[in-house]
Design a protein around this motif. Structure first.
Motif, PDB file in Angstrom:
ATOM      1  N   VAL A 387     -21.240  -4.091  -1.549  1.00  0.00           N
ATOM      2  CA  VAL A 387     -20.642  -2.794  -1.209  1.00  0.00           C
ATOM      3  C   VAL A 387     -19.546  -2.951  -0.159  1.00  0.00           C
ATOM      4  O   VAL A 387     -18.398  -2.553  -0.388  1.00  0.00           O
ATOM      5  CB  VAL A 387     -21.726  -1.798  -0.754  1.00  0.00           C
ATOM      6  N   PRO A 388     -19.819  -3.548   1.014  1.00  0.00           N
ATOM      7  CA  PRO A 388     -18.703  -3.765   1.964  1.00  0.00           C
ATOM      8  C   PRO A 388     -17.702  -4.775   1.432  1.00  0.00           C
ATOM      9  O   PRO A 388     -16.518  -4.720   1.784  1.00  0.00           O
ATOM     10  CB  PRO A 388     -19.401  -4.267   3.230  1.00  0.00           C
ATOM     11  N   LEU A 389     -18.157  -5.696   0.579  1.00  0.00           N
ATOM     12  CA  LEU A 389     -17.226  -6.681   0.024  1.00  0.00           C
ATOM     13  C   LEU A 389     -16.184  -6.013  -0.863  1.00  0.00           C
ATOM     14  O   LEU A 389     -15.035  -6.451  -0.921  1.00  0.00           O
ATOM     15  CB  LEU A 389     -17.994  -7.731  -0.773  1.00  0.00           C
ATOM     16  N   ALA A 390     -16.581  -4.930  -1.544  1.00  0.00           N
ATOM     17  CA  ALA A 390     -15.612  -4.193  -2.361  1.00  0.00           C
ATOM     18  C   ALA A 390     -14.499  -3.622  -1.488  1.00  0.00           C
ATOM     19  O   ALA A 390     -13.337  -3.557  -1.907  1.00  0.00           O
ATOM     20  CB  ALA A 390     -16.314  -3.073  -3.130  1.00  0.00           C
ATOM     21  N   LEU A 391     -14.836  -3.201  -0.272  1.00  0.00           N
ATOM     22  CA  LEU A 391     -13.821  -2.706   0.660  1.00  0.00           C
ATOM     23  C   LEU A 391     -12.865  -3.822   1.052  1.00  0.00           C
ATOM     24  O   LEU A 391     -11.646  -3.621   1.141  1.00  0.00           O
ATOM     25  CB  LEU A 391     -14.501  -2.121   1.895  1.00  0.00           C
ATOM     26  N   VAL A 392     -13.394  -5.023   1.289  1.00  0.00           N
ATOM     27  CA  VAL A 392     -12.548  -6.167   1.634  1.00  0.00           C
ATOM     28  C   VAL A 392     -11.602  -6.486   0.487  1.00  0.00           C
ATOM     29  O   VAL A 392     -10.410  -6.751   0.689  1.00  0.00           O
ATOM     30  CB  VAL A 392     -13.426  -7.386   1.979  1.00  0.00           C
ATOM     31  N   ARG A 393     -12.121  -6.449  -0.739  1.00  0.00           N
ATOM     32  CA  ARG A 393     -11.258  -6.711  -1.895  1.00  0.00           C
ATOM     33  C   ARG A 393     -10.140  -5.688  -1.987  1.00  0.00           C
ATOM     34  O   ARG A 393      -8.979  -6.019  -2.236  1.00  0.00           O
ATOM     35  CB  ARG A 393     -12.095  -6.682  -3.177  1.00  0.00           C
ATOM     36  N   ASP A 394     -10.498  -4.432  -1.794  1.00  0.00           N
ATOM     37  CA  ASP A 394      -9.509  -3.371  -1.980  1.00  0.00           C
ATOM     38  C   ASP A 394      -8.471  -3.374  -0.874  1.00  0.00           C
ATOM     39  O   ASP A 394      -7.270  -3.245  -1.144  1.00  0.00           O
ATOM     40  CB  ASP A 394     -10.228  -2.018  -2.035  1.00  0.00           C
ATOM     41  N   ARG A 395      -8.904  -3.509   0.380  1.00  0.00           N
ATOM     42  CA  ARG A 395      -7.988  -3.359   1.514  1.00  0.00           C
ATOM     43  C   ARG A 395      -7.247  -4.644   1.871  1.00  0.00           C
ATOM     44  O   ARG A 395      -6.106  -4.572   2.353  1.00  0.00           O
ATOM     45  CB  ARG A 395      -8.772  -2.880   2.743  1.00  0.00           C
ATOM     46  N   LEU A 396      -7.868  -5.800   1.681  1.00  0.00           N
ATOM     47  CA  LEU A 396      -7.269  -7.039   2.139  1.00  0.00           C
ATOM     48  C   LEU A 396      -6.876  -7.964   0.998  1.00  0.00           C
ATOM     49  O   LEU A 396      -5.740  -8.436   0.939  1.00  0.00           O
ATOM     50  CB  LEU A 396      -8.232  -7.770   3.087  1.00  0.00           C
ATOM     51  N   ILE A 397      -7.800  -8.227   0.074  1.00  0.00           N
ATOM     52  CA  ILE A 397      -7.481  -9.180  -0.995  1.00  0.00           C
ATOM     53  C   ILE A 397      -6.370  -8.627  -1.881  1.00  0.00           C
ATOM     54  O   ILE A 397      -5.434  -9.339  -2.252  1.00  0.00           O
ATOM     55  CB  ILE A 397      -8.743  -9.503  -1.809  1.00  0.00           C
ATOM     56  N   VAL A 398      -6.477  -7.352  -2.246  1.00  0.00           N
ATOM     57  CA  VAL A 398      -5.388  -6.699  -2.987  1.00  0.00           C
ATOM     58  C   VAL A 398      -4.378  -6.120  -2.003  1.00  0.00           C
ATOM     59  O   VAL A 398      -3.202  -6.441  -2.035  1.00  0.00           O
ATOM     60  CB  VAL A 398      -5.935  -5.609  -3.926  1.00  0.00           C
ATOM     61  N   GLY A 399      -4.823  -5.257  -1.115  1.00  0.00           N
ATOM     62  CA  GLY A 399      -3.940  -4.739  -0.069  1.00  0.00           C
ATOM     63  C   GLY A 399      -3.296  -3.419  -0.423  1.00  0.00           C
ATOM     64  O   GLY A 399      -3.219  -3.029  -1.589  1.00  0.00           O
ATOM     65  N   GLU A 400      -2.852  -2.721   0.602  1.00  0.00           N
ATOM     66  CA  GLU A 400      -2.264  -1.392   0.447  1.00  0.00           C
ATOM     67  C   GLU A 400      -0.828  -1.326   0.942  1.00  0.00           C
ATOM     68  O   GLU A 400      -0.294  -0.241   1.170  1.00  0.00           O
ATOM     69  CB  GLU A 400      -3.112  -0.368   1.215  1.00  0.00           C
ATOM     70  N   THR A 401      -0.184  -2.466   1.119  1.00  0.00           N
ATOM     71  CA  THR A 401       1.167  -2.484   1.678  1.00  0.00           C
ATOM     72  C   THR A 401       2.149  -1.767   0.761  1.00  0.00           C
ATOM     73  O   THR A 401       2.166  -1.997  -0.447  1.00  0.00           O
ATOM     74  CB  THR A 401       1.632  -3.930   1.885  1.00  0.00           C
ATOM     75  N   LEU A 402       2.949  -0.883   1.334  1.00  0.00           N
ATOM     76  CA  LEU A 402       4.024  -0.193   0.623  1.00  0.00           C
ATOM     77  C   LEU A 402       5.343  -0.590   1.265  1.00  0.00           C
ATOM     78  O   LEU A 402       5.523  -0.467   2.480  1.00  0.00           O
ATOM     79  CB  LEU A 402       3.847   1.328   0.686  1.00  0.00           C
ATOM     80  N   GLY A 403       6.270  -1.086   0.448  1.00  0.00           N
ATOM     81  CA  GLY A 403       7.548  -1.521   0.973  1.00  0.00           C
ATOM     82  C   GLY A 403       8.471  -0.368   1.329  1.00  0.00           C
ATOM     83  O   GLY A 403       8.166   0.803   1.096  1.00  0.00           O
ATOM     84  N   GLU A 404       9.619  -0.714   1.904  1.00  0.00           N
ATOM     85  CA  GLU A 404      10.625   0.270   2.273  1.00  0.00           C
ATOM     86  C   GLU A 404      11.998  -0.247   1.847  1.00  0.00           C
ATOM     87  O   GLU A 404      12.238  -1.461   1.847  1.00  0.00           O
ATOM     88  CB  GLU A 404      10.620   0.535   3.778  1.00  0.00           C
ATOM     89  N   VAL A 405      12.876   0.676   1.504  1.00  0.00           N
ATOM     90  CA  VAL A 405      14.250   0.310   1.140  1.00  0.00           C
ATOM     91  C   VAL A 405      15.201   1.056   2.061  1.00  0.00           C
ATOM     92  O   VAL A 405      14.880   2.139   2.566  1.00  0.00           O
ATOM     93  CB  VAL A 405      14.558   0.649  -0.336  1.00  0.00           C
ATOM     94  N   PRO A 406      16.379   0.489   2.317  1.00  0.00           N
ATOM     95  CA  PRO A 406      17.333   1.140   3.231  1.00  0.00           C
ATOM     96  C   PRO A 406      17.946   2.390   2.619  1.00  0.00           C
ATOM     97  O   PRO A 406      17.972   2.570   1.393  1.00  0.00           O
ATOM     98  CB  PRO A 406      18.385   0.060   3.475  1.00  0.00           C
ATOM     99  N   ASP A 407      18.456   3.238   3.484  1.00  0.00           N
ATOM    100  CA  ASP A 407      19.108   4.469   3.026  1.00  0.00           C
ATOM    101  C   ASP A 407      20.358   4.171   2.205  1.00  0.00           C
ATOM    102  O   ASP A 407      20.774   4.998   1.389  1.00  0.00           O
ATOM    103  CB  ASP A 407      19.494   5.341   4.227  1.00  0.00           C
ATOM    104  N   ALA A 408      20.945   3.011   2.423  1.00  0.00           N
ATOM    105  CA  ALA A 408      22.181   2.677   1.709  1.00  0.00           C
ATOM    106  C   ALA A 408      21.946   2.315   0.249  1.00  0.00           C
ATOM    107  O   ALA A 408      22.907   2.179  -0.505  1.00  0.00           O
ATOM    108  CB  ALA A 408      22.876   1.507   2.412  1.00  0.00           C
ATOM    109  N   ALA A 409      20.686   2.162  -0.159  1.00  0.00           N
ATOM    110  CA  ALA A 409      20.410   1.811  -1.554  1.00  0.00           C
ATOM    111  C   ALA A 409      20.810   2.957  -2.469  1.00  0.00           C
ATOM    112  O   ALA A 409      20.588   4.131  -2.145  1.00  0.00           O
ATOM    113  CB  ALA A 409      18.928   1.494  -1.731  1.00  0.00           C
ATOM    114  N   PRO A 410      21.412   2.653  -3.623  1.00  0.00           N
ATOM    115  CA  PRO A 410      21.788   3.726  -4.554  1.00  0.00           C
ATOM    116  C   PRO A 410      20.559   4.522  -4.991  1.00  0.00           C
ATOM    117  O   PRO A 410      19.456   3.989  -5.098  1.00  0.00           O
ATOM    118  CB  PRO A 410      22.402   2.965  -5.739  1.00  0.00           C
ATOM    119  N   ALA A 411      20.769   5.789  -5.246  1.00  0.00           N
ATOM    120  CA  ALA A 411      19.676   6.655  -5.705  1.00  0.00           C
ATOM    121  C   ALA A 411      20.278   7.860  -6.395  1.00  0.00           C
ATOM    122  O   ALA A 411      21.398   8.290  -6.074  1.00  0.00           O
ATOM    123  CB  ALA A 411      18.794   7.100  -4.533  1.00  0.00           C
ATOM    124  N   VAL A 412      19.517   8.426  -7.339  1.00  0.00           N
ATOM    125  CA  VAL A 412      19.977   9.661  -7.982  1.00  0.00           C
ATOM    126  C   VAL A 412      19.936  10.779  -6.946  1.00  0.00           C
ATOM    127  O   VAL A 412      19.148  10.734  -5.995  1.00  0.00           O
ATOM    128  CB  VAL A 412      19.091   9.996  -9.192  1.00  0.00           C
TER     129      VAL A 412
END
Length: 811
Positions: A387-412
């Motif tokens: 049960v706690p190991l599933a939390l380790v898999r979800d939060r660390l082994i897979v991870g929740e990192t979301l990247g960021e892009v600069p405002d200068a990147a083209p966008a609609v």
């Protein structure tokens, strides 16, 4: 330098020519990324070529922007069909990403050389969120084949031992991979170096891993051909052409970073004419490209991304850890478990590290890998629990990192407006799922609610409404938010409706109102318009609603439409929206339902009766909302009560509907208890077929309406049910048993237990029952205490945000 008609000249002995260097990698492999950095530092190429869409060359400088934080992805979509899109994801530990950053940091030209997105999107449209078909791992999994050849049953474990556990300076573990040599079959393509020692005298150790991989992939391709990916031949022909062009411009000092599977094809002897022939006649579409944030979760293979990995969080840790990766990993795990209120001490960390290293030694591995660390965490820190190991898999082994892009990147334009709204409302997109509670009396929360509802109307499912502290339509809303990279594609698709979220949602609502054919669809759209705050769309929607309502004579359709209108009126009241036209339509629908419902409830089978019972209940709740509004229709309560009385007393009406109508009247205080008992007695009389009687009982006491408690507190009704049930003939009992089980199984266990005790005890004497009834009435009162109710009213008005009415003294 040789003619560009072929790919190069011979490699003399063990010393590679100046280049080009073909650096075969595994996408998103930290070991490959370190090896690429070491190779680039040793070879110092004049240009770097990377597997990716050439249309993205103009976006490469953004990788050096301080606001750019991986994981990110190149998003390519067809201009005329934004839903046709592909992603090229890159994490901080992706070899392609580190090659881009190395080139930008050293002012070395860097280019993408894969088949253009204009062609790959035209050939077929991959599912949103998946890498394009030309980027998916071959049907023949080379890593698995090599692992099995080496005697491993797990390709991930083999890759860790051979590549990920290499020291940053090079050197594969002994006996795992060859340290040098040439591809299988003898000599590589003339002039194309896959490893060895560069001619300028730099050490060849940094290039040795790529020689070994090239040899392995050459053997695999000889055995399996193109690996089941027919488009590979076209892609590799284009990459060879780009390689020739780069050599003509920069000479042989060119480094190519590509999937290891493609290295033998890029080193093959071919002619320019033959490659161009493969590309002749390819379809093409207009495309736009930009950088978009990506997530570690979307890099995971189980998410549907074809070239994904099982453990992006773990790989990111291996890439970032300068030393002692196992100790640092166990410290991360301990920190996570402590944050979840689990007791993990320093001793646990030390013991987990020792156990992981011991397991690696017992299993003959050069270093503890993910398997060993996970087993150690389970045994030491999680006490054997998954049960706690599933939390380790979800939060660390897979991870929740979301990247960021600069405002200068083209966008609609729509994406830019959405980004501005998110910043203004302090509503940052996050990869992890989170709950958001909104108080609609606060302007910021009300604006957040409108934004989320507008996005839902546009098909951009950033948030989903959930049951929270307040029910739907009150001053509180609860949302479950989770931003997925695919939503960027949805935003691009929604851009055809407008350049801002407001104008796009308005245009789509108006179009939907004109195109809708079902009355329920238009009423739902009206509800969405009020929730989303689209005043300009309401006139169009209301006209369509009035037209559909006037033409629809089906009582079922009207019954489905009324609840949404009633909720909309309530939302409009909360959001201070003018809903006069909506109230007029709702009143008209309610009147037509009152006229048409009784005839519609006759001659129904069991399924039709159940469906109409649910619709009747929904209409009852909707009428309650209409009556609670600021301007209820005159006489609506009396007309609806008359309808319910007709349904309760008419024998031709299905039993489940008669029972439910009786119960609704009883709960509203519109039916005396004695009259309810009389109707039950008639429904359960010996002349009534047992199946009809059981249906009546299900309608009266079934569902989650508190029927069980009603029987607990009213022994007269319980006695009637008990007397009827014991009188059902044995041959008919099996027919009514399913209905009764469905009815009584919905009660809470405590209610069922109490009912059983009451039945076992038998009916109480009449005098005792009357005394119990008197005590209940003495405790709760026999009627409305007006003075006590008046004392509560100001508090209720304050909670509901209503203006207090003037008192008689003030008047």
């Amino acid at each position: 330098m040789t003619s560009p008609a072929t790919t190069g000249a011979a490699v003399p002995g063990s010393r590679a020519a100046v280049g080009p260097w073909l650096l075969g990698v595994r996408h998103h492999g930290p070991g490959s990324a370190r090896a690429v950095l070491a190779a680039l530092a040793a070879a110092r190429p004049a240009a770097v070529l990377i597997e990716g869409p050439p249309e993205g060359d103009a976006l490469l400088p953004l990788a050096a922007d301080p606001q750019m934080r991986p994981p990110v992805a190149l998003l390519a979509h067809a201009v005329d069909d934004p839903g046709r899109a592909s992603f090229w994801p890159m994490a901080a530990f992706s070899p392609e990403w580190v090659a881009i950053r190395w080139a930008l940091d050293h002012d070395v030209p860097v280019r993408f050389i894969d088949l253009p997105a204009a062609h790959s999107l035209a050939l077929e449209a991959p599912a949103p969120g998946e890498r394009a078909a030309d980027e998916v791992t071959p049907v023949v999994d080379p890593i698995r084949v090599l692992a099995e050849t080496a005697g491993y049953d797990d390709p991930e474990r083999w890759w860790e031992d051979v590549v990920e556990h290499r020291s940053p300076g090079g050197g594969a573990p002994t006996g795992e991979m060859p340290a040098g040599g040439t591809p299988a079959g003898g000599t590589p393509a003339s002039g194309t170096a896959t490893g060895g020692t560069p001619a300028d005298g730099t050490s060849g150790d940094a290039l040795a891993p790529f020689v070994a991989l090239a040899e392995a992939m050459s053997a695999l391709r000889e055995a399996y051909g193109d690996g089941g990916q027919p488009r590979d031949a076209v892609r590799e022909a284009y990459m060879r052409i780009q390689l020739r062009t780069a050599r003509k411009e920069f000479g042989d000092r060119v480094a190519v970073v590509c999937g290891a599977w493609h290295v033998p094809a890029l080193a093959a002897r071919t002619t320019l004419a033959a490659d161009r022939a493969l590309l002749k006649g390819l379809p093409k579409v207009r495309t736009d490209l930009t950088w978009v944030p990506w997530t570690h979760r979307r890099l995971a293979r189980h998410s549907g991304y074809g070239a994904g990995i099982d453990s992006p969080g773990w790989y990111g840790h291996l890439f970032d850890a300068a030393d002692r990766p196992i100790e640092r990993w166990m410290t991360k795990v301990a920190g996570l478990l402590r944050a979840e209120d689990r007791f993990v001490s320093t001793a646990h960390v030390i013991e987990a590290v020792r156990l992981a290293e011991t397991l690696a030694a017992l299993r003959g591995r050069p270093l503890a890998g993910l398997g060993e660390t996970t087993d150690a965490v389970r045994a030491v820190m999680c006490e054997g629990s998954d049960v706690p190991l599933a939390l380790v898999r979800d939060r660390l082994i897979v991870g929740e990192t979301l990247g960021e892009v600069p405002d200068a990147a083209p966008a609609v334009p729509l994406q830019r407006d959405l980004t501005r709204s998110q910043r203004t409302l302090r509503l940052k997109p996050e990869a992890s799922e989170r709950e958001l509670d909104l108080d609609l009396r606060k302007e910021t929360d009300a604006a957040r609610s409108r934004l989320l509802h507008r996005l839902r109307l546009l098909g951009i499912g950033w948030g989903d409404p959930v049951a929270g502290r307040g029910s739907t339509g009150t001053f509180r809303e609860s949302w479950r938010l989770s931003w997925e990279p695919e939503l960027h594609v949805r935003v691009a698709e929604a851009g055809v409706w407008g350049t801002t979220v407001l104008t796009a949602a308005t245009a789509k609502a108006e179009s939907g109102a004109v195109a809708a054919t079902a009355l329920a669809d238009v009423t739902a759209l009206a509800e969405h318009c009020l929730l989303a705050g689209l005043p300009d769309a309401l006139p169009v929607v209301m006209k369509a609603l009035a037209d559909r309502a006037a033409l629809d004579a089906d009582v079922g359709h009207l019954a489905d439409a009324l609840p949404a209108l009633a909720r909309s009126l309530r939302y409009g009241d909360v959001r201070a929206t003018d809903t006069a036209a909506l109230a007029e339509v709702a009143a008209g629908l309610a009147e037509r339902i009152c006229v048409g419902l009784p005839p519609a409830c006759t001659g129904l089978d069991a399924d039709g009766a159940e469906a109409l019972r649910r619709q009747m209940e929904a209409v009852h709740g909707a009428i309650g909302l209409l009556l609670a509004g600021p301007a209820p229709a005159e006489g609506l309560r009396e007309r609806w009560d008359t309808v319910l009385h007709k349904l309760a007393a008419r024998d031709a009406v299905a039993g489940i509907i008669r029972g439910r109508a009786t119960r609704l009247l009883l709960d509203e205080g519109r039916l005396a208890e004695d009259e309810a008992a009389r109707l039950m007695g008639l429904a359960l009389s010996p002349g009534t077929p047992p199946a009809d009687a059981a249906a009546w009982i299900e309608g009266f006491v079934g569902g989650a309406s508190g029927g069980g408690m009603l029987l607990v507190h009213d022994e007269r009704l319980l006695g009637l049910v008990d007397a009827w049930l014991t009188g059902v003939p044995a041959e008919m009992f099996t027919d009514v048993l399913p209905l009764l089980r469905r009815t009584f199984s919905a009660y809470e266990p405590g209610v069922r237990r109490t009912l059983g005790e009451l039945v076992r005890r038998g009916p109480a004497p009449e005098g005792a029952r009357r005394a119990d009834t008197d005590r209940v009435r003495a405790g709760f009162g026999s009627g409305l205490d007006q003075s006590r109710a008046d004392a509560v009213e100001p508090v209720l008005r304050l909670l509901l945000g209503r203006t207090p009415e003037p008192t008689e003294a003030a008047v």
